[in-house]
Design a protein around this motif. Structure first.
Motif, mmCIF file in Angstrom:
data_model
loop_
_atom_site.group_PDB
_atom_site.id
_atom_site.type_symbol
_atom_site.label_atom_id
_atom_site.label_comp_id
_atom_site.label_asym_id
_atom_site.label_seq_id
_atom_site.Cartn_x
_atom_site.Cartn_y
_atom_site.Cartn_z
ATOM 1 N N HIS A 91 44.674 47.300 21.966
ATOM 2 C CA HIS A 91 46.082 46.999 21.712
ATOM 3 C C HIS A 91 46.593 46.038 22.779
ATOM 4 N N LEU A 92 47.310 45.002 22.332
ATOM 5 C CA LEU A 92 47.790 43.971 23.251
ATOM 6 C C LEU A 92 49.252 43.647 23.000
ATOM 7 N N SER A 93 49.975 43.363 24.075
ATOM 8 C CA SER A 93 51.348 42.887 23.986
ATOM 9 C C SER A 93 51.680 42.192 25.292
ATOM 10 N N HIS A 94 51.554 40.846 25.320
ATOM 11 C CA HIS A 94 51.814 40.130 26.568
ATOM 12 C C HIS A 94 52.119 38.663 26.277
ATOM 13 N N ALA A 95 52.962 38.097 27.152
ATOM 14 C CA ALA A 95 53.275 36.672 27.107
ATOM 15 C C ALA A 95 52.628 35.934 28.273
ATOM 16 N N GLN A 96 52.415 36.661 29.395
ATOM 17 C CA GLN A 96 51.735 36.075 30.542
ATOM 18 C C GLN A 96 50.301 36.580 30.609
ATOM 19 N N SER A 97 49.480 35.822 31.335
ATOM 20 C CA SER A 97 48.064 36.142 31.500
ATOM 21 C C SER A 97 47.634 35.746 32.905
ATOM 22 N N VAL A 98 46.442 36.185 33.280
ATOM 23 C CA VAL A 98 45.818 35.678 34.499
ATOM 24 C C VAL A 98 45.276 34.289 34.164
ATOM 25 N N MET A 99 45.928 33.269 34.691
ATOM 26 C CA MET A 99 45.581 31.893 34.349
ATOM 27 C C MET A 99 44.533 31.304 35.293
ATOM 28 N N GLN A 100 44.469 31.825 36.512
ATOM 29 C CA GLN A 100 43.443 31.384 37.465
ATOM 30 C C GLN A 100 42.914 32.605 38.195
ATOM 31 N N LEU A 101 41.603 32.761 38.223
ATOM 32 C CA LEU A 101 40.996 33.938 38.834
ATOM 33 C C LEU A 101 41.123 33.908 40.354
ATOM 34 N N PRO A 102 41.245 35.095 40.959
ATOM 35 C CA PRO A 102 41.120 35.164 42.414
ATOM 36 C C PRO A 102 39.670 34.892 42.819
ATOM 37 N N PRO A 103 39.428 34.568 44.086
ATOM 38 C CA PRO A 103 38.044 34.425 44.548
ATOM 39 C C PRO A 103 37.269 35.733 44.373
ATOM 40 N N ASN A 104 35.972 35.612 44.146
ATOM 41 C CA ASN A 104 35.063 36.769 44.101
ATOM 42 C C ASN A 104 35.441 37.799 43.036
ATOM 43 N N THR A 105 35.968 37.303 41.927
ATOM 44 C CA THR A 105 36.362 38.175 40.818
ATOM 45 C C THR A 105 35.391 37.993 39.654
ATOM 46 N N THR A 106 35.037 39.100 39.019
ATOM 47 C CA THR A 106 34.082 39.078 37.913
ATOM 48 C C THR A 106 34.808 39.320 36.593
ATOM 49 N N VAL A 107 34.583 38.454 35.620
ATOM 50 C CA VAL A 107 35.165 38.632 34.288
ATOM 51 C C VAL A 107 34.280 39.589 33.492
ATOM 52 N N LEU A 108 34.876 40.660 32.992
ATOM 53 C CA LEU A 108 34.126 41.685 32.260
ATOM 54 C C LEU A 108 34.335 41.616 30.754
ATOM 55 N N ALA A 109 35.447 41.042 30.316
ATOM 56 C CA ALA A 109 35.732 40.966 28.880
ATOM 57 C C ALA A 109 36.700 39.822 28.619
ATOM 58 N N HIS A 110 36.633 39.293 27.395
ATOM 59 C CA HIS A 110 37.453 38.148 27.012
ATOM 60 C C HIS A 110 37.647 38.198 25.500
#
Length: 238
Positions: free
Chosen positions: A148-167
């Motif tokens: 379930h999703l409800s958002h207008a903003q997102s993480v637009m640029q990752l922090p350093p040393n961050t791993t993406v787990l899902a997209h």
């Protein structure tokens, strides 16, 4: 008794609160059935109570969603950033949701802002990355899985040393890991289908304005037990 703190960062729509409970109650509803005997739940409203006690005071930390926007840099929200960084440095177990997801990413050196493609609402398909398959919290999820999703903003640029787990097709950063026991998700694992329905009803005009079909989104709402299970599995890391 050790406590897991639910940091409240906003309120749900009044009709949602009346019928289903506010954001923190939705978390409590999902967690209470799996709560071990040694652990209790505590709610801390960061807007009213300020910065919580030291992260080491808690067995685990969860951050709720909000109708506020991280990019607006409200004083109470900005004040949480050094505290969240301290929690990360001390390897405190953390799990952020929606606003909490965007705030954690911003606190750790990323950028959260309005998504150029607009709002994402409804039950959408989310897919694990290779790292997600290998993650101790996410690894047992099917892929793709509904969320379930409800958002207008997102993480637009990752922090350093961050791993993406899902997209997914809308958002490249649906789930992130920042350290051994620190995760956040853009979707709402605490939402039930009824809550998701209520949110789309409240957003119909905005969704139509960006070319969405709210009735089709309502008809596509499904159960999201795989996503919801993340909240209960997180308890193992506290």
């Amino acid at each position: 008794m050790a406590s897991l703190v639910i940091i409240k960062t906003g309120d749900a729509f009044p009709d949602v609160v009346d019928h289903y409970g506010d954001f923190e109650q939705l978390f409590i509803n999902q967690l209470s059935t799996a709560l071990p005997e040694h652990l209790s739940l505590e709610v801390w409203d960061a807007r009213q109570q300020g910065v919580p006690p030291a992260p080491s005071s808690f067995a685990g930390i969860m951050l709720t969603g909000s109708h506020s926007m991280v990019s607006e840099q409200a004083p109470w929200s900005e004040a949480l950033k050094p505290w969240l960084q301290q929690a990360l440095d001390e390897n405190a177990p953390m799990f952020g949701v929606c606003y909490g997801h965007q705030l954690m990413a911003s606190a750790f050196g990323g950028i959260s802002d309005y998504h150029p493609a607009g709002r994402e609402s409804g039950t959408r398909s989310v897919r694990l990355t290779q790292a997600g398959h290998q993650d101790p919290l996410f690894g047992k999820l099917p892929t793709p899985f509904p969320a379930h999703l409800s958002h207008a903003q997102s993480v637009m640029q990752l922090p350093p040393n961050t791993t993406v787990l899902a997209h997914n097709s809308h958002d490249a950063h649906q789930a992130l890991r920042y350290g051994p026991r620190q995760w956040s998700v853009q979707f709402h694992p605490e939402f039930t289908p009824s809550v998701m329905h209520a949110y789309i009803e409240r957003q119909k005009a905005a969704l139509r304005d960006q070319g969405e079909n709210p009735d089709a989104l309502i008809n596509a709402i499904t159960d999201t037990q795989a996503a919801t299970g993340l909240l209960r599995r997180f308890l193992r890391f506290t």
